[in-house]
Design a protein around this motif. Structure first.
Motif, PDB file in Angstrom:
ATOM      1  N   VAL A 182       3.244 -26.075   5.633  1.00 52.19           N
ATOM      2  CA  VAL A 182       2.167 -25.391   4.924  1.00 52.19           C
ATOM      3  C   VAL A 182       1.834 -26.187   3.664  1.00 52.19           C
ATOM      4  O   VAL A 182       2.706 -26.461   2.832  1.00 52.19           O
ATOM      5  N   THR A 183       0.563 -26.575   3.528  1.00 52.60           N
ATOM      6  CA  THR A 183       0.098 -27.299   2.349  1.00 52.60           C
ATOM      7  C   THR A 183      -1.159 -26.615   1.812  1.00 52.60           C
ATOM      8  O   THR A 183      -1.857 -25.901   2.551  1.00 52.60           O
ATOM      9  N   PRO A 184      -1.480 -26.828   0.527  1.00 50.86           N
ATOM     10  CA  PRO A 184      -2.642 -26.134  -0.053  1.00 50.86           C
ATOM     11  C   PRO A 184      -3.969 -26.708   0.427  1.00 50.86           C
ATOM     12  O   PRO A 184      -4.088 -27.909   0.678  1.00 50.86           O
ATOM     13  N   LEU A 185      -4.962 -25.845   0.551  1.00 44.25           N
ATOM     14  CA  LEU A 185      -6.336 -26.242   0.853  1.00 44.25           C
ATOM     15  C   LEU A 185      -7.107 -26.247  -0.458  1.00 44.25           C
ATOM     16  O   LEU A 185      -7.252 -25.202  -1.107  1.00 44.25           O
ATOM     17  N   VAL A 186      -7.575 -27.407  -0.878  1.00 41.18           N
ATOM     18  CA  VAL A 186      -8.217 -27.563  -2.184  1.00 41.18           C
ATOM     19  C   VAL A 186      -9.718 -27.729  -2.002  1.00 41.18           C
ATOM     20  O   VAL A 186     -10.175 -28.585  -1.247  1.00 41.18           O
ATOM     21  N   ARG A 187     -10.467 -26.879  -2.711  1.00 41.47           N
ATOM     22  CA  ARG A 187     -11.929 -26.988  -2.741  1.00 41.47           C
ATOM     23  C   ARG A 187     -12.372 -26.976  -4.201  1.00 41.47           C
ATOM     24  O   ARG A 187     -12.031 -26.058  -4.941  1.00 41.47           O
ATOM     25  N   LYS A 188     -13.124 -27.994  -4.607  1.00 41.79           N
ATOM     26  CA  LYS A 188     -13.637 -28.083  -5.978  1.00 41.79           C
ATOM     27  C   LYS A 188     -12.509 -27.933  -7.008  1.00 41.79           C
ATOM     28  O   LYS A 188     -12.611 -27.159  -7.961  1.00 41.79           O
ATOM     29  N   SER A 189     -11.405 -28.626  -6.737  1.00 44.57           N
ATOM     30  CA  SER A 189     -10.242 -28.672  -7.633  1.00 44.57           C
ATOM     31  C   SER A 189      -9.468 -27.364  -7.713  1.00 44.57           C
ATOM     32  O   SER A 189      -8.551 -27.233  -8.530  1.00 44.57           O
ATOM     33  N   ASP A 190      -9.833 -26.369  -6.890  1.00 39.85           N
ATOM     34  CA  ASP A 190      -9.107 -25.101  -6.860  1.00 39.85           C
ATOM     35  C   ASP A 190      -8.505 -24.880  -5.479  1.00 39.85           C
ATOM     36  O   ASP A 190      -9.085 -25.269  -4.459  1.00 39.85           O
ATOM     37  N   ILE A 191      -7.318 -24.233  -5.451  1.00 36.49           N
ATOM     38  CA  ILE A 191      -6.692 -23.892  -4.180  1.00 36.49           C
ATOM     39  C   ILE A 191      -7.382 -22.655  -3.605  1.00 36.49           C
ATOM     40  O   ILE A 191      -7.356 -21.583  -4.217  1.00 36.49           O
ATOM     41  N   SER A 192      -8.015 -22.840  -2.467  1.00 35.12           N
ATOM     42  CA  SER A 192      -8.771 -21.743  -1.863  1.00 35.12           C
ATOM     43  C   SER A 192      -8.160 -21.247  -0.558  1.00 35.12           C
ATOM     44  O   SER A 192      -8.743 -20.395   0.111  1.00 35.12           O
ATOM     45  N   GLY A 193      -7.026 -21.770  -0.195  1.00 38.70           N
ATOM     46  CA  GLY A 193      -6.389 -21.367   1.055  1.00 38.70           C
ATOM     47  C   GLY A 193      -5.219 -22.274   1.371  1.00 38.70           C
ATOM     48  O   GLY A 193      -4.658 -22.923   0.482  1.00 38.70           O
ATOM     49  N   SER A 194      -4.873 -22.338   2.642  1.00 37.45           N
ATOM     50  CA  SER A 194      -3.732 -23.153   3.071  1.00 37.45           C
ATOM     51  C   SER A 194      -4.049 -23.859   4.379  1.00 37.45           C
ATOM     52  O   SER A 194      -4.837 -23.358   5.201  1.00 37.45           O
ATOM     53  N   ILE A 195      -3.435 -25.021   4.548  1.00 36.76           N
ATOM     54  CA  ILE A 195      -3.508 -25.758   5.809  1.00 36.76           C
ATOM     55  C   ILE A 195      -2.135 -25.682   6.469  1.00 36.76           C
ATOM     56  O   ILE A 195      -1.133 -26.081   5.881  1.00 36.76           O
ATOM     57  N   ILE A 196      -2.086 -25.158   7.675  1.00 33.51           N
ATOM     58  CA  ILE A 196      -0.836 -25.055   8.439  1.00 33.51           C
ATOM     59  C   ILE A 196      -0.882 -26.123   9.527  1.00 33.51           C
ATOM     60  O   ILE A 196      -1.688 -26.055  10.445  1.00 33.51           O
ATOM     61  N   SER A 197      -0.033 -27.134   9.388  1.00 38.64           N
ATOM     62  CA  SER A 197       0.025 -28.201  10.400  1.00 38.64           C
ATOM     63  C   SER A 197       1.231 -27.990  11.311  1.00 38.64           C
ATOM     64  O   SER A 197       2.314 -27.635  10.838  1.00 38.64           O
ATOM     65  N   VAL A 198       1.026 -28.215  12.598  1.00 36.84           N
ATOM     66  CA  VAL A 198       2.049 -27.958  13.607  1.00 36.84           C
ATOM     67  C   VAL A 198       2.255 -29.222  14.433  1.00 36.84           C
ATOM     68  O   VAL A 198       1.309 -29.736  15.035  1.00 36.84           O
ATOM     69  N   SER A 199       3.491 -29.730  14.453  1.00 36.65           N
ATOM     70  CA  SER A 199       3.814 -30.943  15.207  1.00 36.65           C
ATOM     71  C   SER A 199       4.817 -30.626  16.303  1.00 36.65           C
ATOM     72  O   SER A 199       5.779 -29.887  16.077  1.00 36.65           O
ATOM     73  N   ASP A 200       4.600 -31.202  17.471  1.00 36.82           N
ATOM     74  CA  ASP A 200       5.519 -31.023  18.594  1.00 36.82           C
ATOM     75  C   ASP A 200       6.672 -32.015  18.461  1.00 36.82           C
ATOM     76  O   ASP A 200       6.475 -33.229  18.508  1.00 36.82           O
ATOM     77  N   ILE A 201       7.890 -31.505  18.261  1.00 38.81           N
ATOM     78  CA  ILE A 201       9.070 -32.363  18.105  1.00 38.81           C
ATOM     79  C   ILE A 201      10.060 -32.133  19.257  1.00 38.81           C
ATOM     80  O   ILE A 201      11.246 -32.413  19.127  1.00 38.81           O
ATOM     81  N   THR A 202       9.547 -31.602  20.370  1.00 37.77           N
ATOM     82  CA  THR A 202      10.411 -31.296  21.507  1.00 37.77           C
ATOM     83  C   THR A 202      11.142 -32.543  22.003  1.00 37.77           C
ATOM     84  O   THR A 202      12.362 -32.521  22.209  1.00 37.77           O
ATOM     85  N   GLU A 203      10.405 -33.619  22.179  1.00 43.56           N
ATOM     86  CA  GLU A 203      11.020 -34.848  22.701  1.00 43.56           C
ATOM     87  C   GLU A 203      12.080 -35.370  21.747  1.00 43.56           C
ATOM     88  O   GLU A 203      13.149 -35.812  22.179  1.00 43.56           O
ATOM     89  N   LYS A 204      11.809 -35.280  20.441  1.00 45.48           N
ATOM     90  CA  LYS A 204      12.773 -35.738  19.445  1.00 45.48           C
ATOM     91  C   LYS A 204      14.063 -34.936  19.534  1.00 45.48           C
ATOM     92  O   LYS A 204      15.164 -35.499  19.538  1.00 45.48           O
ATOM     93  N   ARG A 205      13.939 -33.614  19.603  1.00 47.41           N
ATOM     94  CA  ARG A 205      15.120 -32.763  19.685  1.00 47.41           C
ATOM     95  C   ARG A 205      15.875 -33.010  20.989  1.00 47.41           C
ATOM     96  O   ARG A 205      17.110 -33.047  21.018  1.00 47.41           O
TER      97      ARG A 205
END
Length: 405
Positions: free
Chosen positions: A124-147
């Motif tokens: 979870v990282t912040p979503l920045v618009r016009k220098s203000d945090i207006s929401g969040s970005i949720i990034s999802v990575s598949d690590i099945t092969e790694k595990r």
């Protein structure tokens, strides 16, 4: 793109209708290109506003995350994103991020889909618009092969240790084979002597003594081979990321009636930090079952049907490992017995198989963990299990002043 839009917005009143129409077509083409890029990403992206309502998502996120309400469903507009997700651990993680107003969090999760286990890393990282945090970005990575590669590597390392085990088994086999060979030679010499003489075979007792020794050594060989096969047989494990304290609480409610019937007082002191381990829940339950049954047996041997039996289960996090202790005040063991309890077929019980604690040992090793025992004859026993936490955090390098970069 940002500079282009800024310049166009300044000149917009001066543009003709044809130029405005062309501008809209250009912007639409630009949007379609950005949308295509987002949909082509292998990383899932979920964009939420300040109230954690869904704004945007891509196909990878819908493929990697189990949704109860699809992102395209209008019902998702009125609920926070965690209420749309069909996984209690991930939903709780996102809800906790929202409640703490935390904009930099990451964790790993596992989902069972069509009998297959999928591992994902969620950040979870912040979503920045016009220098203000207006929401969040949720990034999802598949690590099945790694595990899965880590699991395979661990099993290969376990197989590498079989070299020394095979060497010790070969040494154990030499003695029975030597005894069998000697007694067969003695029988052959006796038969040859009889044939070269008067043809009278040795007395039956003479033959039976040699054959009895041979049969006994064959049984010893068979036991050595069975022990070896049991020791090298891999554990059939299907690990997922699971909270061990939740599994212990479930198991405790299961064995509580038996504890009451045996007049054993059980206490739980669990850390409940929400840390999840890469374990097979069924096998973890088997570990708990074996250790608690051993504890009940030891308590009964010391106290018979009287009260006074105690069983304590405690967990804590230390040095990036999850620690679990299961302690009883039963009959205990001497030092020699305690040093051999994880060996195949070693048991002090008249009706025991000697495989229970061997199985426990193999399961914990499959979880990349360790187990040891401390026991005092006549006072009790403590089993201590430690399992490493998944390496999900980004470690910061300390600078010379003791700060972090």
């Amino acid at each position: 793109m940002k500079d282009f839009v800024k310049k166009v917005s300044q000149k917009l009143p001066k543009l003709s209708s044809e130029q405005v129409e062309q501008l809209i077509e250009d912007l639409k083409a630009e949007y379609d290109e950005l949308d295509s890029i987002m949909e082509s990403l292998s990383t899932g992206l979920i964009i939420v506003d300040a109230d954690w309502h869904l704004e945007l998502t891509n196909k990878a996120a819908e493929r990697l995350i189990p949704f109860t309400i699809r992102p395209s469903d209008y019902r998702g507009d009125s609920v926070p994103v965690w209420q749309m997700i069909d996984d209690a651990s991930l939903a709780a993680f996102l809800q906790n991020c929202a409640q703490k107003n935390s904009s930099h969090e990451d964790s790993e999760f596992s989902f069972v889909q069509d009998s297959n286990v999928r591992f994902v890393s969620v950040k979870v990282t912040p979503l920045v618009r016009k220098s203000d945090i207006s929401g969040s970005i949720i990034s999802v990575s598949d690590i099945t092969e790694k595990r899965q590669q880590e699991i395979i590597l661990h099993r290969m390392e376990s197989l590498a240790s079989l070299t020394s085990l095979a060497a010790s088994v070969a040494h154990e086999i030499k003695n029975p084979l030597g005894a069998i060979s000697i007694h067969i030679q003695l029988l052959q010499k006796a038969v040859k002597k009889a044939r070269d003489g008067d043809g009278t075979l040795p007395a039956p007792k003479f033959m039976e003594d040699y054959l009895s020794v041979i049969n006994e050594e064959i049984d010893n060989l068979n036991k050595i081979v069975l022990d070896f096969l049991f020791a090298v047989r891999p554990v059939q494990s299907n690990p997922v990321l699971s909270d061990p304290d939740v599994q212990i609480e479930k198991f405790a409610s299961f064995f509580e009636p038996e504890a009451q019937s045996r007049a054993v007082t059980c206490t739980l002191h669990l850390c409940k930090q929400g840390e999840r381990l890469l374990i097979d829940e069924k096998l973890f339950r088997e570990v708990l079952m074996n250790l608690t049954q051993n504890a009940f047996g030891a308590i009964q041997e010391r106290f018979s049907s009287e009260t006074g039996g105690e069983l304590h289960i405690e967990s804590f996090i230390k040095n990036e490992r999850y620690w679990l202790t299961i302690a009883d005040n039963g009959c205990g063991m001497d030092e020699q017995t305690a040093s051999r309890i994880f060996e195949p077929y070693y048991t002090t019980k008249a009706n025991g198989t000697g495989l229970g604690l061997t199985t426990v040992y193999k399961i914990i090793k499959e979880f990349k963990g360790d187990i040891n025992v401390q026991s005092v004859k006549g006072h009790g026993t403590v089993f201590t299990i430690s399992i490493p936490l998944p390496q999900k955090r980004t470690l910061l390098l300390e600078d010379a002043t003791g700060g972090s970069e």
